[in-house]
Write a protein that holds these residues in place. Structure first.
Motif, short mmCIF file in Angstrom:
data_model
loop_
_atom_site.label_atom_id
_atom_site.label_comp_id
_atom_site.label_asym_id
_atom_site.label_seq_id
_atom_site.Cartn_x
_atom_site.Cartn_y
_atom_site.Cartn_z
N ILE A 57 0.75 -0.95 -0.35
CA ILE A 57 -0.08 0.08 0.01
C ILE A 57 1.00 1.18 0.07
N ALA A 58 1.25 1.76 -1.18
CA ALA A 58 2.39 2.82 -1.36
C ALA A 58 2.04 4.00 -0.80
N ARG A 114 6.66 0.80 6.39
CA ARG A 114 6.36 0.14 7.71
C ARG A 114 6.18 -1.42 6.88
N VAL A 115 6.67 -2.43 7.76
CA VAL A 115 6.63 -3.70 7.27
C VAL A 115 5.58 -4.43 8.38
N GLU A 116 4.72 -5.36 7.69
CA GLU A 116 3.87 -6.00 8.50
C GLU A 116 3.92 -7.68 7.98
N THR A 117 4.13 -8.67 9.07
CA THR A 117 4.14 -10.11 8.51
C THR A 117 2.89 -10.55 9.13
N ILE A 118 2.22 -11.34 8.25
CA ILE A 118 0.92 -11.91 8.64
C ILE A 118 1.48 -13.55 8.57
N LEU A 133 -5.50 -5.91 10.64
CA LEU A 133 -5.20 -5.13 9.38
C LEU A 133 -5.93 -3.72 9.06
N ALA A 134 -7.11 -3.75 9.88
CA ALA A 134 -7.69 -2.44 9.96
C ALA A 134 -6.97 -1.26 10.77
N GLY A 135 -6.32 -1.84 11.72
CA GLY A 135 -5.40 -1.00 12.59
C GLY A 135 -4.20 -0.55 11.70
N VAL A 136 -3.56 -1.60 11.02
CA VAL A 136 -2.47 -1.25 10.22
C VAL A 136 -2.71 -0.23 9.17
N ILE A 137 -3.79 -0.35 8.55
CA ILE A 137 -4.11 0.60 7.33
C ILE A 137 -4.82 1.81 7.90
#
Length: 140
Positions: A57-58, A114-118, A133-137
């Motif tokens: 998500i650029a 920012r890097v997220e690993t699911i 995911l809602a919190g991350v975005i």
């Protein structure tokens, strides 16, 4: 004749391993569907970024990796499992994957992403995954 530990002939094993996908996997598709439902618009597998993140998500400078627990050595039950045959190979393989993942994440972080690993095991609780995911975005 050498002792074989594999239950398949080499040609069959090769065919089985060819079917292991690296993109558009079930867990990845689930994350993408949840992101889309949350209103996020994204790009896939950007080769110009370190590690070619599964979802990018650029506008939010967010890179998301969706990892299989076994292949990337997660500390859950499935990821901690060591195959009984060819143990040395698989241990080294997973270690290389983990090192590559850490290098890519660090490079992205150094570039301001920012890097997220699911993890695959996190797919079981869809409500928790959706909330994460809602919190991350930023869409709580």
């Amino acid at each position: 004749m050498s002792a074989r530990t594999d239950v398949f002939e080499p040609a069959v094993r090769s065919a089985v391993m060819r079917r292991v996908k690296g993109r558009d996997t079930g867990p990845e598709m689930k994350v993408r569907r949840l992101l889309w439902a949350l209103g996020a618009r994204y790009r896939l597998h950007r080769k110009d970024l370190p590690g070619s993140p599964d979802v990018v998500i650029a506008g939010r400078r967010l890179a998301i990796f969706v990892h299989g627990c076994f292949w990337h050595g997660h500390d859950c039950t499935r990821g901690a499992r060591t195959p009984k045959s060819n143990t040395a190979y698989w241990t080294a393989k997973v270690a290389r994957n983990r090192a590559r993942d850490a290098t890519a994440a660090q490079a992205l972080t150094d570039d301001g992403w920012r890097v997220e690993t699911i993890w695959e095991c996190e797919m079981k609780d869809e409500a928790a995954l959706r909330a994460r995911l809602a919190g991350v975005i930023g869409r709580r």
